[in-house]
Structures are given as structure tokens and as C-alpha cells.
Scaffold this motif. Structure first.
Motif, PDB file in Angstrom:
ATOM      1  N   ILE A   1       0.867  -1.182   0.000  1.00  0.00           N
ATOM      2  CA  ILE A   1       0.000   0.000   0.000  1.00  0.00           C
ATOM      3  C   ILE A   1       0.899   1.225   0.000  1.00  0.00           C
ATOM      4  O   ILE A   1       1.966   1.216   0.629  1.00  0.00           O
ATOM      5  N   ASN A   2       0.483   2.273  -0.712  1.00  0.00           N
ATOM      6  CA  ASN A   2       1.328   3.472  -0.773  1.00  0.00           C
ATOM      7  C   ASN A   2       1.213   4.270   0.524  1.00  0.00           C
ATOM      8  O   ASN A   2       0.362   4.006   1.373  1.00  0.00           O
TER       9      ASN A   2
ATOM     10  N   VAL B   1      -3.158   0.401  -3.848  1.00  0.00           N
ATOM     11  CA  VAL B   1      -2.612  -0.881  -3.420  1.00  0.00           C
ATOM     12  C   VAL B   1      -2.123  -1.663  -4.638  1.00  0.00           C
ATOM     13  O   VAL B   1      -2.552  -1.413  -5.756  1.00  0.00           O
ATOM     14  N   LYS B   2      -1.233  -2.613  -4.365  1.00  0.00           N
ATOM     15  CA  LYS B   2      -0.757  -3.541  -5.395  1.00  0.00           C
ATOM     16  C   LYS B   2      -0.747  -4.940  -4.798  1.00  0.00           C
ATOM     17  O   LYS B   2      -0.362  -5.131  -3.649  1.00  0.00           O
ATOM     18  N   ARG B   3      -1.197  -5.895  -5.611  1.00  0.00           N
ATOM     19  CA  ARG B   3      -1.180  -7.305  -5.206  1.00  0.00           C
ATOM     20  C   ARG B   3      -0.254  -8.045  -6.166  1.00  0.00           C
ATOM     21  O   ARG B   3      -0.423  -7.993  -7.378  1.00  0.00           O
ATOM     22  N   PHE B   4       0.710  -8.753  -5.609  1.00  0.00           N
ATOM     23  CA  PHE B   4       1.630  -9.582  -6.371  1.00  0.00           C
ATOM     24  C   PHE B   4       1.209 -11.031  -6.171  1.00  0.00           C
ATOM     25  O   PHE B   4       1.090 -11.492  -5.028  1.00  0.00           O
ATOM     26  N   SER B   5       0.974 -11.756  -7.256  1.00  0.00           N
ATOM     27  CA  SER B   5       0.581 -13.161  -7.159  1.00  0.00           C
ATOM     28  C   SER B   5       1.194 -13.946  -8.303  1.00  0.00           C
ATOM     29  O   SER B   5       1.307 -13.448  -9.434  1.00  0.00           O
TER      30      SER B   5
ATOM     31  N   LYS C   1      11.593  -1.544  -5.788  1.00  0.00           N
ATOM     32  CA  LYS C   1      11.456  -0.147  -6.181  1.00  0.00           C
ATOM     33  C   LYS C   1      10.318   0.523  -5.405  1.00  0.00           C
ATOM     34  O   LYS C   1      10.475   1.641  -4.896  1.00  0.00           O
ATOM     35  N   LEU C   2       9.187  -0.163  -5.284  1.00  0.00           N
ATOM     36  CA  LEU C   2       8.047   0.403  -4.549  1.00  0.00           C
ATOM     37  C   LEU C   2       8.368   0.582  -3.070  1.00  0.00           C
ATOM     38  O   LEU C   2       8.028   1.600  -2.475  1.00  0.00           O
ATOM     39  N   ILE C   3       9.030  -0.396  -2.464  1.00  0.00           N
ATOM     40  CA  ILE C   3       9.435  -0.285  -1.050  1.00  0.00           C
ATOM     41  C   ILE C   3      10.346   0.935  -0.867  1.00  0.00           C
ATOM     42  O   ILE C   3      10.182   1.706   0.085  1.00  0.00           O
TER      43      ILE C   3
ATOM     44  N   ARG D   1       4.432   0.072   1.672  1.00  0.00           N
ATOM     45  CA  ARG D   1       4.610  -0.866   2.792  1.00  0.00           C
ATOM     46  C   ARG D   1       3.739  -2.097   2.590  1.00  0.00           C
ATOM     47  O   ARG D   1       2.704  -2.025   1.937  1.00  0.00           O
ATOM     48  N   ARG D   2       4.173  -3.185   3.208  1.00  0.00           N
ATOM     49  CA  ARG D   2       3.345  -4.403   3.173  1.00  0.00           C
ATOM     50  C   ARG D   2       2.044  -4.149   3.921  1.00  0.00           C
ATOM     51  O   ARG D   2       2.017  -3.391   4.886  1.00  0.00           O
TER      52      ARG D   2
END
Length: 83
Positions: A8-9, A15-19, A67-69, A74-75
Motif C-alpha cells: 500500500i502506498n 494498493v498492489k497485489r503480487f501473485s 522499487k516500490l518499497i 509498505r506491506r
């Protein structure tokens, strides 16, 4: 069920979901989906609006995560269910 990893920003608006793509036909590379969504209203009250989905090789998806982190994402816990 696929394990999902969420970011989440910093202002809690996206939000982004990685799967992992378990339906991948490529025998040489593994791929991940990155789903992006926009938070509408109060986080947790309703699911975010999914805006994009991209498919990247796992190593490129890891680079995107890092890059996003570095940008302050954050998670977070899951914010929408699998469809």
C-alpha cells in the motif's frame, strides 16, 4: 489458492497485489501478476477498484517490489478477495 503479497502506498490511496501466475504456459520462466487498485472510501469497508494488471517475469516483479518499497510503499494485509 495462490499466495498473494500486498503493498500500500504511503497516503493509503493505492494498493498492489503480487501473485504467481500458476496458469503460465512458459516452461522456462515463472511469471507474476501485479494487480493495481485505487482505494475508494474507507480502507477495509469496500474493495479497491482494480485499475490494471500486468504480468512480469518473477525477477522483474521482485525488482518492482523493491522499487516500490524504496518509494515508501509498505506491506499490508489483503484488501480484496480473489475473483
Amino acid at each position: 489458492m495462490t499466495e498473494n503479497f500486498w503493498l500500500i502506498n504511503s497516503n493509503r490511496s493505492r494498493v498492489k497485489r503480487f501473485s504467481k501466475n500458476n496458469q503460465n504456459k512458459d516452461k522456462f520462466f515463472e511469471y507474476m501478476f501485479i494487480d493495481s487498485g485505487r482505494i475508494l472510501g474507507v480502507l477495509g469497508k469496500e474493495p479497491p477498484l482494480m485499475t490494471t494488471r500486468e504480468e512480469l517475469k518473477v525477477d522483474k516483479a521482485r525488482d518492482e517490489w523493491r522499487k516500490l518499497i524504496a518509494q515508501g510503499w509498505r506491506r499490508t494485509k489483503p484488501v480484496w478477495e480473489d475473483y
